[in-house]
Design a protein around this motif. Structure first.
Motif, mmCIF file in Angstrom:
data_model
loop_
_atom_site.group_PDB
_atom_site.id
_atom_site.type_symbol
_atom_site.label_atom_id
_atom_site.label_comp_id
_atom_site.label_asym_id
_atom_site.label_seq_id
_atom_site.Cartn_x
_atom_site.Cartn_y
_atom_site.Cartn_z
ATOM 1 N N ILE A 35 0.821 -1.203 0.000
ATOM 2 C CA ILE A 35 0.000 0.000 0.000
ATOM 3 C C ILE A 35 0.858 1.258 0.000
ATOM 4 O O ILE A 35 0.561 2.242 -0.663
ATOM 5 C CB ILE A 35 -0.953 -0.009 1.218
ATOM 6 C CG1 ILE A 35 -2.041 -1.047 0.991
ATOM 7 C CG2 ILE A 35 -1.576 1.344 1.450
ATOM 8 C CD1 ILE A 35 -2.964 -0.764 -0.172
ATOM 9 N N ALA A 36 1.968 1.213 0.744
ATOM 10 C CA ALA A 36 2.761 2.434 0.883
ATOM 11 C C ALA A 36 3.624 2.710 -0.341
ATOM 12 O O ALA A 36 3.915 3.864 -0.641
ATOM 13 C CB ALA A 36 3.627 2.361 2.146
ATOM 14 N N PHE A 37 4.062 1.679 -1.037
ATOM 15 C CA PHE A 37 4.990 1.935 -2.132
ATOM 16 C C PHE A 37 4.528 1.423 -3.492
ATOM 17 O O PHE A 37 4.796 2.053 -4.503
ATOM 18 C CB PHE A 37 6.377 1.388 -1.787
ATOM 19 C CG PHE A 37 6.941 2.039 -0.562
ATOM 20 C CD1 PHE A 37 7.378 3.358 -0.605
ATOM 21 C CD2 PHE A 37 6.955 1.374 0.655
ATOM 22 C CE1 PHE A 37 7.854 3.991 0.530
ATOM 23 C CE2 PHE A 37 7.428 1.998 1.794
ATOM 24 C CZ PHE A 37 7.874 3.302 1.742
ATOM 25 N N VAL A 38 3.827 0.290 -3.521
ATOM 26 C CA VAL A 38 3.385 -0.213 -4.823
ATOM 27 C C VAL A 38 2.141 0.539 -5.297
ATOM 28 O O VAL A 38 2.041 0.918 -6.455
ATOM 29 C CB VAL A 38 3.138 -1.737 -4.770
ATOM 30 C CG1 VAL A 38 2.698 -2.244 -6.130
ATOM 31 C CG2 VAL A 38 4.395 -2.453 -4.324
ATOM 32 N N LEU A 39 1.203 0.774 -4.356
ATOM 33 C CA LEU A 39 -0.010 1.496 -4.749
ATOM 34 C C LEU A 39 0.291 2.885 -5.331
ATOM 35 O O LEU A 39 -0.248 3.236 -6.372
ATOM 36 C CB LEU A 39 -0.976 1.612 -3.560
ATOM 37 C CG LEU A 39 -2.240 2.396 -3.864
ATOM 38 C CD1 LEU A 39 -3.136 1.631 -4.814
ATOM 39 C CD2 LEU A 39 -3.017 2.744 -2.603
ATOM 40 N N PRO A 40 1.179 3.675 -4.677
ATOM 41 C CA PRO A 40 1.517 4.978 -5.282
ATOM 42 C C PRO A 40 2.048 4.839 -6.699
ATOM 43 O O PRO A 40 1.683 5.618 -7.577
ATOM 44 C CB PRO A 40 2.588 5.546 -4.351
ATOM 45 C CG PRO A 40 2.385 4.867 -3.071
ATOM 46 C CD PRO A 40 1.802 3.522 -3.363
ATOM 47 N N LEU A 41 2.888 3.804 -6.914
ATOM 48 C CA LEU A 41 3.431 3.621 -8.259
ATOM 49 C C LEU A 41 2.314 3.314 -9.250
ATOM 50 O O LEU A 41 2.254 3.890 -10.341
ATOM 51 C CB LEU A 41 4.450 2.479 -8.267
ATOM 52 C CG LEU A 41 5.744 2.745 -7.507
ATOM 53 C CD1 LEU A 41 6.662 1.538 -7.582
ATOM 54 C CD2 LEU A 41 6.444 3.964 -8.108
ATOM 55 N N ILE A 42 1.405 2.411 -8.852
ATOM 56 C CA ILE A 42 0.309 2.046 -9.754
ATOM 57 C C ILE A 42 -0.562 3.267 -10.054
ATOM 58 O O ILE A 42 -0.932 3.532 -11.197
ATOM 59 C CB ILE A 42 -0.535 0.913 -9.134
ATOM 60 C CG1 ILE A 42 0.282 -0.377 -9.111
ATOM 61 C CG2 ILE A 42 -1.826 0.699 -9.916
ATOM 62 C CD1 ILE A 42 -0.464 -1.560 -8.559
ATOM 63 N N LEU A 43 -0.881 4.029 -8.997
ATOM 64 C CA LEU A 43 -1.750 5.192 -9.198
ATOM 65 C C LEU A 43 -1.100 6.232 -10.099
ATOM 66 O O LEU A 43 -1.725 6.761 -11.011
ATOM 67 C CB LEU A 43 -2.095 5.823 -7.853
ATOM 68 C CG LEU A 43 -3.256 5.195 -7.100
ATOM 69 C CD1 LEU A 43 -3.408 5.856 -5.753
ATOM 70 C CD2 LEU A 43 -4.549 5.327 -7.885
ATOM 71 N N LEU A 44 0.182 6.505 -9.837
ATOM 72 C CA LEU A 44 0.881 7.497 -10.662
ATOM 73 C C LEU A 44 0.915 7.036 -12.111
ATOM 74 O O LEU A 44 0.706 7.809 -13.037
ATOM 75 C CB LEU A 44 2.314 7.687 -10.170
ATOM 76 C CG LEU A 44 2.495 8.656 -9.021
ATOM 77 C CD1 LEU A 44 3.949 8.694 -8.623
ATOM 78 C CD2 LEU A 44 2.042 10.043 -9.431
ATOM 79 N N PHE A 45 1.170 5.762 -12.270
ATOM 80 C CA PHE A 45 1.232 5.170 -13.592
ATOM 81 C C PHE A 45 -0.114 5.339 -14.308
ATOM 82 O O PHE A 45 -0.181 5.781 -15.455
ATOM 83 C CB PHE A 45 1.584 3.698 -13.404
ATOM 84 C CG PHE A 45 1.745 2.944 -14.671
ATOM 85 C CD1 PHE A 45 2.915 3.032 -15.391
ATOM 86 C CD2 PHE A 45 0.734 2.133 -15.130
ATOM 87 C CE1 PHE A 45 3.070 2.326 -16.557
ATOM 88 C CE2 PHE A 45 0.883 1.414 -16.289
ATOM 89 C CZ PHE A 45 2.052 1.505 -17.009
#
Lengths: 380, 366
Positions: A35-45
């Motif tokens: 949630i802290a690091f993969v989710l931000p990447l997915i959302l930004l992507f």
């Protein structure tokens, strides 16, 4: 000297021990990392590439019922247009089927008497049919299709009235984002969603799990006070929230080219002010539900979806029906989006930041008071 | 068959035993539908604009009064200086500020082309562009009335909107939200039902029971399927009775497509839960899968706006196909052939995900 009530007792050493315990749990569990690091990447992507409100080429069908030179020349104008990918067809029925299937978004029909009308010196009329099931694209398609026709007509000198300059023209200037990139508001918006997920969803799951497994009662039997307990839950997730905010910011600037015109201090102040109500809501949900599944569903309903849909991030609040506009006033993310977008693309405008920060802090205090009450009541 | 019936009954009980989770399954989706189908509009209305009128003549007043009369605009804030203009935009009190220079009326009177300046808030660039097009229309209409010579000829095209003649956003939102909400609940219910048993330790009991792996799996597929179908029924009724959105296709085809779509989603949810250890991991993992599935479905922005490589990656996203079916059956009376054309990729996705998760479960048991 009167002693404070026991639930407000606060011992720094005890709190820091609890914070360490909590942090170790966070580091150990891969799902927090997700949630802290993969989710931000997915959302930004997704917001960087997948969601684009900027107009792009629309697939249309062009039905040419006429073979005359003017009809072919107008058809050529559509094929040369940057707005459209044109598929030629001989009949409306064929294109209709493809519009039903979702292949084409609109069609332009050049009728059989088009060339004859031009020859007679009349103004020829074309038909534009859009797929209304996608209202936004339909509007774009109709506007652009008419634009292509008007430009073609002007070039062919069919409409002498249009040739001269309009008496009143509009000179528009877009401040802060002259190139009108929707990324500029989507990337800061994704930060709001990530912080909501960490503050509300993650926190509510973690604390609900303690209730579900009974470790909460065990903790309550120790000398740890309510205030200490809440502090120990807040500090690690607060830090985690700021960490993934920083990750989003750095990636947004370096990979997606979003400007950062404000100060880091302002960004920190805004984010911290938002994390308090987000965490407070998470704690309250878990104390009120004490069940991971129910907590997660409530957190999605009251945290994630409002941050996404009712915060003004994608959809204009002023366009919503008034009962829903009223509802947005109790969505903390509503007060986060304007300062967040401002600190990125406009700069430090404290007269905008401060009222929003104060309101967010107010929500934070209210949610913490509620979770205090919910936790205490359930222990009695 | 007897074993299968037993586990099905057990799974249904596990789902609806707790009154709170029972309510959580059906009430929040309905609330979401009510709120978000009205909230999610890309239209721009009730706009607040600023006006800095330094000309204050007949024509600039005419512009101002048409602005006030336009249904799209709510308040017109009179600005006195460029400093006030800057502050009003900075603080987002207005999304746009109109500047009419001192020589505006003189130029219009003398027949020279005149310009109206507009400053727009680029922080909300999408809404700002729509506001600019409204202002452009007003400027054109004021200009058209100045001289009879310059009156614009009537348009040379006739626009018709099929399937949704008045371009009502609710007609677009409701079939889209159905896909979105069914996906969110379907994935989370599936992921949760396996991992909850694992966390409570009852999954081991299931495995030592005479049940075969596939029977356990089928049992686990029942609850999300029921939840999805019941939500489908609620939405069809709400669409007709509350929102007045037409349903023009075949209802039987809709439930068939919904069942196939739910099975594909359940496959994704099973995959997530077969690799997670705890409920928390399963829930967060399924949420992580939900975000791209929902966001790239074409509901928030059309699939064709995405870059080519992302469109290719998105071919494995089942929501993309089901969204086309949902819009088609609600609004376009989509025929069987067109529905099946969208359905077969979902069938393939479902087969792959269900088979992989069955294999992962079996591998874990041994």
């Amino acid at each position: 000297m009167t002693r404070p009530p026991t639930f407000l007792r606060f011992d720094l050493r005890r709190v820091s021990a609890l914070v360490v315990k909590e942090s170790v749990q966070i580091v150990r569990d891969p799902s927090t990392f997700l949630i802290a690091f993969v989710l931000p990447l997915i959302l930004l992507f997704i917001f960087g590439y997948g969601v684009s409100l900027d107009a792009s080429r629309i697939r249309i069908g062009l039905v040419l019922e006429d073979d005359s030179a003017p009809a072919l020349s107008l058809a050529q104008a559509y094929q040369n247009s940057d707005y459209f990918d044109v598929d030629m067809a001989r009949s409306v029925a064929v294109v209709r089927d493809r519009m039903v299937a979702g292949d084409l978004r609109a069609m332009v029909v050049i009728p059989s008497d088009f060339g004859a009308a031009v020859q007679r010196g009349e103004r020829p009329v074309i038909q534009i049919i859009t797929d209304g099931s996608q209202p936004n694209t339909a509007n774009f398609a109709a506007g652009y299709a008419e634009g292509v026709r008007a430009n073609w007509a002007a070039a062919e000198n069919l409409e002498s009235g249009r040739a001269q300059a309009p008496p009143i023209s509009l000179a528009t200037r877009y401040w802060f984002n002259p190139e009108l990139k929707s990324r500029y508001f989507l990337v800061p918006g994704s930060i709001a969603i990530v912080m909501t997920m960490i503050g509300t969803l993650l926190t509510s799951l973690v604390v609900a799990r303690e209730w579900e497994r009974g470790t909460m009662e065990a903790l309550m039997a120790t000398p740890v006070s309510m205030a200490e307990f809440i502090a120990s839950k807040i500090v690690p997730y607060f830090v985690l929230g700021l960490g993934s905010m920083a990750l989003c910011t750095v990636l947004g600037i370096t990979v997606f080219g979003v400007p950062f015109r404000g100060s880091i201090l302002a960004l920190l102040a805004i984010s911290s002010a938002f994390l308090l109500p987000a965490l407070g809501l998470g704690l309250f949900i878990s104390a009120a539900t004490k069940n991971q599944f129910v907590a997660s569903q409530i957190a999605l309903l009251t945290g994630f979806l409002p941050a996404f849909l009712l915060s003004g991030f994608l959809f204009e609040i002023s366009s919503m029906p008034w009962p829903i506009q009223m509802l947005t006033y109790i969505v903390p993310a509503r007060y986060l989006i304007p300062p967040l977008q401002t600190v990125f693309v406009a700069g430090d405008i404290w007269s905008l930041f401060l009222p929003n920060i104060v309101i967010m802090l107010g929500f934070g205090v209210a949610f913490f008071a509620l979770s205090f009450r919910a936790t205490r009541r359930s222990l009695d | 068959m007897g074993r299968l019936r037993a586990i099905t009954i057990k799974e249904i009980w596990a789902l609806i035993r707790d009154p709170r989770s029972r309510i959580t399954l059906f009430i929040p989706p309905l609330i979401q539908l009510l709120i978000f189908s009205y909230a999610a509009t890309l239209e721009v209305d009730n706009i607040d604009v600023g006006l800095l009128d330094m000309s204050a003549g007949v024509h600039s007043s005419e512009f101002a009064s048409r602005l006030a009369g336009s249904p799209n605009f709510r308040t017109i804030k009179r600005l006195q200086s460029p400093g006030e203009l800057r502050a009003a935009i900075d603080r987002q009190e207005v999304i746009a500020a109109i500047v009419i220079e001192a020589d505006f009326d003189r130029r219009v009177e003398s027949g020279q082309p005149a310009t109206i300046g507009v400053v727009l808030d680029g922080r909300r660039s999408n809404a700002a562009q729509i506001v600019a097009s409204y202002l452009q229309d007003i400027a054109t209409s004021v200009g058209a009335d100045i001289g009879p010579l310059s009156r614009a000829p009537p348009g040379g095209s006739v626009v018709t909107n099929w399937f949704n003649p008045s371009l009502d956003f609710v007609w677009f939102n409701l079939p889209g939200l159905l896909v979105l909400i069914v996906s969110v609940t379907g994935l989370s219910v599936t992921a949760q039902s396996v991992s909850r048993e694992r966390e409570l330790g009852t999954f081991d009991q299931l495995m030592v029971s005479p049940l075969r792996t596939h029977e356990i799996l089928i049992g686990k597929m029942i609850p999300p399927l029921i939840v999805g179908l019941i939500n489908g029924i609620i939405y069809l009724l709400a669409a007709r009775l509350i929102f007045g959105v037409p349903f023009t296709g075949s209802v039987a085809l809709f439930f068939f497509a919904l069942t196939v779509y739910m099975l594909a989603l359940i496959g994704v949810g099973m995959l997530v839960s077969s690799i997670s250890q705890t409920q928390q991991q399963a829930f967060l993992g399924s949420f992580l899968a939900t975000v791209p599935v929902v966001m790239l479905s074409g509901f928030s922005s059309p699939v064709e706006n995405m870059p080519g490589w992302l469109q290719i990656a998105n071919l494995v996203n089942p929501a993309q196909y089901f969204l086309v079916i949902s819009h088609g059956l609600f609004l376009k009376a989509m025929p069987v052939g067109a529905v099946l054309a969208q359905l077969w990729p979902i069938v393939i996705i479902g087969c792959v995900t269900l088979a992989t998760s069955a294999w992962l479960f079996r591998a874990r048991m041994e």
